[in-house]
Design a protein around this motif. Structure first.
Motif, PDB file in Angstrom:
ATOM      1  N   ALA A   2      76.064   8.825 -16.784  1.00 49.22           N
ATOM      2  CA  ALA A   2      76.364   9.508 -15.833  1.00 49.22           C
ATOM      3  C   ALA A   2      76.699  10.713 -16.713  1.00 49.22           C
ATOM      4  N   MET A   3      77.171  10.074 -18.046  1.00 44.18           N
ATOM      5  CA  MET A   3      77.995  10.512 -19.076  1.00 44.18           C
ATOM      6  C   MET A   3      76.611  10.963 -20.366  1.00 44.18           C
ATOM      7  N   ILE A   4      75.248  10.809 -19.925  1.00 48.09           N
ATOM      8  CA  ILE A   4      74.672  11.806 -20.875  1.00 48.09           C
ATOM      9  C   ILE A   4      73.654  11.841 -19.987  1.00 48.09           C
ATOM     10  N   VAL A   5      73.501  12.503 -18.694  1.00 50.73           N
ATOM     11  CA  VAL A   5      73.483  13.204 -18.061  1.00 50.73           C
ATOM     12  C   VAL A   5      74.254  14.346 -17.943  1.00 50.73           C
ATOM     13  N   ALA A   6      75.504  14.255 -18.153  1.00 52.26           N
ATOM     14  CA  ALA A   6      76.236  15.215 -17.887  1.00 52.26           C
ATOM     15  C   ALA A   6      76.532  16.183 -18.899  1.00 52.26           C
TER      16      ALA A   6
END
Length: 455
Positions: A331-335
């Motif tokens: 999720a952090m990479i995508v965000a």
């Protein structure tokens, strides 16, 4: 305390993404209902955007009760599915539907009886034309409530059982219908003799789409074999007070958390109302753009709730922890990628919703603020999803109040009241809210005690 290491585990990641991508697609399609409505309202004018956004915020507050009920259903069904108890999962779904219908009808009656009072209480300072448009929209959209509550309960139950594809397909079909109906009823179709109904047409289109959605979901539950969770007429339909209590034990804190959240959003909307129609419309544009960016994060949070909940049902605590952290990393990479895109293309994104130059100019700063804090949004939602799956909802509820009300609401109010900072005060408040809650949730998850809670 677990040391956070940013190293991906390919096997766990594949399982998370396999469960998450249908939820991401479903949420994108689901939000198209509001997105299409907002875009069409933008073509009518800033007053229409402000009015519809105002009512959607109020509806979000009324929907807190069954949002909590949906979370309780998802968590309990994930747990009993992990235990291998399919009959109990069916019973939980049936009891949840009973409660959903009761709550939905009560809220509908309450909304119809006090619609004028509610709008004047919360948005009395809005311009007369905005208030009148909002009242007409609200009087129709209220009929969504009983159908909406059953809809999200059934979808949440399916996801808790590990089935994210069926809700996705149903939502996809219904949203195609919604787009068609919105186009026809908002702008009219002269060859067919359908007049342009504007805001009223959008409300009717959304309501019809919601009724169709819940009808299809119920029919699928009873007629499509091979689902991870389905029903038949031979199932036990007796009222199970103990099971209802179990769902409510999770659902009440989840409801209170959502009430705190939606109440904060509503009060913030009241503050923005005092800034004028352009500010109201710009804020709605910013919220809608952020909703687009939020889809992947929300889908991964749903996967976290299901996988962590099922793992805890199996009493496999290491597996639950691995899913929680792997989902967070993805999720952090995508965000981060989404956040950069929002900052770069803020003006173009705003133009999707309105052609009013003043609204676009005001929206750009809000969109970029959300873009900067997207990684924090990922931490906030993925960590809270794991904590909710474990039953640690009281902590999420308390920290929601601390972060959102002290940061977003009170700080925004103080900065605007004391220094007249306008929407800049709102942007500072949003930043403080997201950063404080993401820090608190990550710290709580790192302690690890959540894995051993009983639900």
């Amino acid at each position: 305390m677990k040391k956070f290491q940013f190293k991906l585990d390919k096997k766990s990641d594949r399982e998370i993404i396999k469960l998450a991508w249908p939820s991401i697609i479903e949420q994108i399609l689901e939000m198209m209902v509001g997105m299409v409505s907002t875009i069409f309202m933008g073509r009518i004018g800033a007053s229409a955007v402000a009015a519809v956004g105002m009512i959607n915020m109020l509806m979000g507050f009324l929907q807190t009760v069954f949002s909590g009920l949906s979370m309780g259903t998802t968590v309990i069904i994930a747990r009993v599915t992990g235990e291998g108890n399919k009959k109990e999962a069916k019973r939980a779904l049936i009891q949840s539907i009973y409660m959903a219908l009761f709550v939905g009808v009560i809220l509908l009656i309450f909304g119809k009886m006090f619609s004028n009072s509610l709008l004047h209480l919360f948005f009395g300072k809005a311009k007369r034309d905005v208030l009148n448009i909002g009242l007409g929209y609200f009087s129709i959209i209220l009929f969504n409530l009983p159908f909406f509550v059953v809809d999200i309960i059934v979808s949440g139950a399916m996801r808790g059982a590990g089935d994210t594809k069926t809700p996705m397909f149903i939502t996809g079909g219904v949203n195609v219908l919604n787009v068609i109906l919105n186009t026809m009823l908002v702008f009219g179709v002269q060859p067919l003799g359908i007049p342009a109904m504007g805001v009223t047409g959008s409300a009717i289109a959304v309501t019809i789409s919601r009724i169709v959605a819940v009808t299809i979901r119920i029919l699928v539950l009873y007629n499509l074999k091979g689902l991870k969770l389905n029903l038949n007429l031979k199932d036990d339909y007796r009222i199970k007070i103990d099971l209802m209590k179990r769902i409510i034990n999770v659902g009440v804190p989840a409801f209170l958390e959502q009430a705190v959240m939606q109440g904060g959003f509503l009060v913030l909307e009241i503050i923005i109302v005092t800034m004028g129609t352009v500010a109201m419309a710009a804020y709605q544009v910013g919220i809608n753009v952020n909703s687009l960016a939020f889809f992947p994060i929300f889908g991964l949070a749903i996967a976290n709730t299901t996988l962590v909940g099922q793992s805890l049902g199996e009493k496999n605590y290491k597996k639950a922890e691995k899913y929680a952290y792997e989902g967070l990393k993805i999720a952090m990479i995508v965000a981060f990628i989404i956040g950069i895109s929002m900052c770069i293309f803020a003006r173009q994104l705003a133009y999707l919703y309105t052609n009013d130059k003043n609204v676009i100019d005001e929206s750009v700063g809000i969109i970029r603020t959300f873009g900067i804090i997207e990684p924090m949004l990922a931490i906030l939602n993925l960590c809270s999803a794991a904590l909710k799956a474990a039953g640690d909802i009281n902590y999420v509820m308390i920290t929601s109040f601390v972060g959102l009300w002290s940061g977003r609401v009170f700080l925004s109010f103080a900065l605007n009241g004391l220094f007249g900072m306008g929407m800049f005060a709102i942007m500072i408040g949003i930043f403080v809210d997201f950063s404080s809650r993401s820090f608190m949730y990550l710290g709580r998850m790192n302690k690890g005690k959540w894995k051993y809670l009983k639900v």
